[in-house]
Design a protein around this motif. Structure first.
Motif, mmCIF file in Angstrom:
data_model
loop_
_atom_site.group_PDB
_atom_site.id
_atom_site.type_symbol
_atom_site.label_atom_id
_atom_site.label_comp_id
_atom_site.label_asym_id
_atom_site.label_seq_id
_atom_site.Cartn_x
_atom_site.Cartn_y
_atom_site.Cartn_z
ATOM 1 N N LEU A 23 17.985 -47.359 135.954
ATOM 2 C CA LEU A 23 18.154 -48.457 134.977
ATOM 3 C C LEU A 23 16.870 -48.746 134.207
ATOM 4 C CD1 LEU A 23 20.364 -50.821 137.170
ATOM 5 C CD2 LEU A 23 21.109 -49.129 135.484
ATOM 6 N N GLY A 24 15.715 -48.460 134.835
ATOM 7 C CA GLY A 24 14.444 -48.745 134.164
ATOM 8 C C GLY A 24 13.982 -47.626 133.254
ATOM 9 N N ALA A 25 14.369 -46.380 133.560
ATOM 10 C CA ALA A 25 13.836 -45.264 132.770
ATOM 11 C C ALA A 25 14.946 -44.316 132.271
ATOM 12 C CB ALA A 25 12.804 -44.498 133.597
ATOM 13 N N ASP A 128 -6.696 -40.317 140.572
ATOM 14 C CA ASP A 128 -6.660 -39.616 139.283
ATOM 15 C C ASP A 128 -5.261 -39.605 138.646
ATOM 16 O OD1 ASP A 128 -8.136 -38.270 137.415
ATOM 17 O OD2 ASP A 128 -7.674 -36.294 138.215
ATOM 18 N N TYR A 129 -4.271 -40.039 139.412
ATOM 19 C CA TYR A 129 -2.860 -40.023 139.000
ATOM 20 C C TYR A 129 -2.661 -40.495 137.546
ATOM 21 C CZ TYR A 129 2.059 -41.684 139.556
ATOM 22 O OH TYR A 129 3.398 -41.952 139.416
ATOM 23 N N PRO A 130 -3.262 -41.640 137.132
ATOM 24 C CA PRO A 130 -3.017 -42.106 135.756
ATOM 25 C C PRO A 130 -3.598 -41.184 134.691
ATOM 26 C CG PRO A 130 -3.899 -43.889 137.132
ATOM 27 C CD PRO A 130 -4.064 -42.629 137.906
ATOM 28 N N ALA A 135 -2.555 -37.052 130.483
ATOM 29 C CA ALA A 135 -2.503 -35.662 130.000
ATOM 30 C C ALA A 135 -1.057 -35.261 129.689
ATOM 31 C CB ALA A 135 -3.107 -34.722 131.045
ATOM 32 N N ASP A 136 -0.118 -35.633 130.571
ATOM 33 C CA ASP A 136 1.311 -35.303 130.355
ATOM 34 C C ASP A 136 1.768 -35.790 128.978
ATOM 35 O OD1 ASP A 136 1.356 -34.594 133.031
ATOM 36 O OD2 ASP A 136 2.352 -36.426 133.699
ATOM 37 N N ILE A 137 1.373 -37.009 128.683
ATOM 38 C CA ILE A 137 1.861 -37.657 127.454
ATOM 39 C C ILE A 137 1.156 -37.096 126.225
ATOM 40 C CG2 ILE A 137 1.951 -39.873 126.231
ATOM 41 C CD1 ILE A 137 1.964 -41.175 129.120
ATOM 42 N N ARG A 187 16.066 -55.267 129.572
ATOM 43 C CA ARG A 187 16.817 -55.411 130.825
ATOM 44 C C ARG A 187 16.610 -54.152 131.673
ATOM 45 N NH1 ARG A 187 22.836 -57.187 130.006
ATOM 46 N NH2 ARG A 187 22.995 -55.033 129.334
ATOM 47 N N GLY A 188 16.347 -54.338 132.953
ATOM 48 C CA GLY A 188 16.285 -53.185 133.864
ATOM 49 C C GLY A 188 14.909 -52.592 134.051
ATOM 50 N N SER A 189 13.901 -53.101 133.336
ATOM 51 C CA SER A 189 12.588 -52.443 133.434
ATOM 52 C C SER A 189 11.865 -52.803 134.731
ATOM 53 C CB SER A 189 11.721 -52.805 132.234
ATOM 54 O OG SER A 189 11.468 -54.180 132.246
ATOM 55 N N LYS A 190 12.396 -53.777 135.461
ATOM 56 C CA LYS A 190 11.804 -54.075 136.773
ATOM 57 C C LYS A 190 12.895 -54.511 137.742
ATOM 58 C CE LYS A 190 7.695 -55.956 138.827
ATOM 59 N NZ LYS A 190 6.598 -56.909 138.779
ATOM 60 N N ILE A 191 13.511 -53.529 138.379
ATOM 61 C CA ILE A 191 14.546 -53.792 139.383
ATOM 62 C C ILE A 191 13.831 -54.043 140.711
ATOM 63 C CG2 ILE A 191 16.521 -52.773 140.623
ATOM 64 C CD1 ILE A 191 17.175 -53.339 137.668
HETATM 65 P P1 TYM Z 1 8.103 -42.769 139.241
HETATM 66 O O1 TYM Z 1 8.779 -41.578 139.742
HETATM 67 O O2 TYM Z 1 7.449 -43.708 140.203
HETATM 68 O O3 TYM Z 1 9.099 -43.643 138.360
HETATM 69 C C1 TYM Z 1 9.854 -43.040 137.354
HETATM 70 C C2 TYM Z 1 10.304 -44.065 136.330
HETATM 71 O O4 TYM Z 1 11.080 -45.087 136.959
HETATM 72 C C3 TYM Z 1 10.557 -46.365 136.624
HETATM 73 N N1 TYM Z 1 10.749 -47.257 137.776
HETATM 74 C C4 TYM Z 1 11.377 -48.426 137.715
HETATM 75 N N2 TYM Z 1 11.969 -49.084 136.705
HETATM 76 C C5 TYM Z 1 12.556 -50.262 136.979
HETATM 77 N N3 TYM Z 1 12.561 -50.829 138.202
HETATM 78 C C6 TYM Z 1 11.992 -50.213 139.253
HETATM 79 N N4 TYM Z 1 12.020 -50.763 140.462
HETATM 80 C C7 TYM Z 1 11.365 -48.954 139.034
HETATM 81 N N5 TYM Z 1 10.720 -48.066 139.828
HETATM 82 C C8 TYM Z 1 10.350 -47.035 139.036
HETATM 83 C C9 TYM Z 1 9.074 -46.119 136.359
HETATM 84 O O5 TYM Z 1 8.519 -47.134 135.560
HETATM 85 C C10 TYM Z 1 9.127 -44.783 135.650
HETATM 86 O O6 TYM Z 1 9.407 -44.950 134.274
HETATM 87 N N6 TYM Z 1 3.909 -42.314 136.800
HETATM 88 C C11 TYM Z 1 5.305 -42.156 136.511
HETATM 89 C C12 TYM Z 1 5.713 -40.714 136.349
HETATM 90 C C13 TYM Z 1 5.020 -40.023 135.210
HETATM 91 C C14 TYM Z 1 5.276 -40.257 133.831
HETATM 92 C C15 TYM Z 1 4.440 -39.327 133.127
HETATM 93 C C16 TYM Z 1 6.104 -41.131 133.143
HETATM 94 C C17 TYM Z 1 4.102 -39.033 135.295
HETATM 95 N N7 TYM Z 1 3.749 -38.605 134.042
HETATM 96 C C18 TYM Z 1 4.424 -39.286 131.743
HETATM 97 C C19 TYM Z 1 6.077 -41.082 131.741
HETATM 98 C C20 TYM Z 1 5.244 -40.178 131.057
HETATM 99 C C21 TYM Z 1 6.142 -42.860 137.578
HETATM 100 O O7 TYM Z 1 6.037 -44.014 137.762
HETATM 101 O O8 TYM Z 1 7.036 -42.173 138.241
#
Ligand code: TYM
Length: 338
Positions: A23-25, A128-130, A135-137, A187-191
């Motif tokens: 729902l968030g992504a 270093d994750y961020p 780099a991905d983006i 809506r849904g960006s933080k479940i």
């Molecule tokens: P990940 O796998 O933790 O989460 C993937 C996506 O799901 C969203 N998300 C949520 N949205 C709403 N409510 C929640 N409880 C919830 N939990 C997770 C995250 O915001 C994300 O969009 N770091 C990234 C992965 C990544 C990435 C990128 C994303 C690596 N490289 C480049 C975009 C562009 C991540 O959080 O993955």
């Protein structure tokens, strides 16, 4: 012909994807895929920043790609690929490491939270994750990055690195890297977690009962919702700050039913938890059923999935290498004369 703007996003193949990821992504990608040129990555290099099982990594990678498609991503129009298949990600990450001040990284909230969970096992990779995400983006000259709320700070970091540490320092005129913008749904960006409505629903929560996974069977969903935290009040409210669980489940119901929050609030203003839990359970089962059916077909056809990922890799690699070469050239690296 107008050129479409580009989006890039990804999910880590760490265990089961849950409804927060959906729902968030992912749901957001499904809506945006027709309007934008879409690149979707399975970010397996991110998945090894915490302890993991090598026997599961490849399987989870394939399963995550299958879930993108099962949720409605069309592989004919979107490029789906695996991050570790394109070495430019790690290479650009190294270059960005060398220009990013360490104190920028020390502010990252997710690192602080995750390092508490991992105690003595915190790796340099987690820190270093961020930058790997930046780099991905940046490799894909992405205009927009659709993510959940928790990724906002990482997006800001990617923008700052591109603007202040690459463009401003190494080019007087044209930008070397494009500055991306986040797309975060209202809506849904933080479940939130089912057992604590003040905590984000997360794959890394050791309690599986805290989340609904996309592949949970109906009886598991029923059990998890039955056990989800509730309170003693009647009526399912959205705006009462004392009732985080009520707000979270109402939000989930509203998205799944396609109804406005206010409409749901009216509908459930006199409803008790028992009845509401039954209704939301039905909605969840009904919404996840087509995803699970499609997933089953896809995962049993690894040949097709492989060819989708091969094609995605081909398209992504061309763009990634082009950006990497542009960066290397501007940063003064040696080039073989042709
Ligand atoms: P990940 O796998 O933790 O989460 C993937 C996506 O799901 C969203 N998300 C949520 N949205 C709403 N409510 C929640 N409880 C919830 N939990 C997770 C995250 O915001 C994300 O969009 N770091 C990234 C992965 C990544 C990435 C990128 C994303 C690596 N490289 C480049 C975009 C562009 C991540 O959080 O993955």
């Amino acid at each position: 012909m107008t050129i479409k703007k580009r989006i890039l996003s990804g999910v880590q193949p760490t265990g089961d994807l849950h409804i927060g990821n959906w729902l968030g992504a992912i749901n957001n990608w499904v809506t945006l895929q027709h309007q934008y040129e879409t690149f979707l990555c399975v970010v397996d290099l991110h998945a090894i920043t915490a302890s993991y099982n090598p026997k599961e990594l490849s399987k989870n990678t394939l399963s995550t790609a299958a879930l993108y498609i099962a949720c409605g991503i069309d592989p004919k129009t979107c490029s789906i690929f695996v991050q570790s298949q394109i070495s430019a990600h790690a290479e650009l990450c190294w270059i960005l490491n060398c220009v990013t001040p360490i104190n920028w990284m020390e502010r990252m909230i997710q690192f602080k939270e995750k390092s508490i969970d991992q105690a003595n096992n915190v790796s340099i990779g987690l820190f270093d994750y961020p930058i790997l995400m930046a780099a991905d983006i940046l490799l894909y000259d992405a205009d927009f990055v659709p993510v959940g709320e928790d990724q906002k700070q990482h997006l800001e970091l990617a923008r700052d690195i591109a603007q202040q540490r690459i463009n401003a320092k190494f080019s007087k005129d044209k930008n070397i890297l494009k500055i991306p913008q986040p797309i975060i749904m209202k809506r849904g960006s933080k479940i939130m977690s089912l057992i604590d409505g003040t905590k984000k629903m997360s794959k890394s929560d050791p309690n599986d009962g805290s989340r609904i996974n996309l592949l949970d069977a109906p009886e598991i969903i029923t059990k998890k919702i039955k056990r989800a935290k509730s309170d003693s009040s009647i009526g399912i409210e959205f705006n009462n700050p004392e009732r985080a669980e009520s707000k979270n489940l109402l939000m989930i119901y509203s998205i799944l039913s396609g109804k406005e929050i206010s409409q749901c609030e009216n509908e459930f203003s006199e409803t008790g938890w028992g009845t509401f839990k039954k209704l939301i359970t039905e909605k969840l089962i009904e919404s996840l059923e087509p995803i699970q059916e499609k997933y089953k077909i896809l995962i049993n056809d690894p040949y097709q999935l492989n060819s989708i990922l091969q094609e995605g890799k081909g398209k992504a690699e061309v763009l990634a290498n082009k950006t990497l070469n542009r960066v290397k050239s501007k940063l003064g690296f040696f080039e073989i004369e042709k």
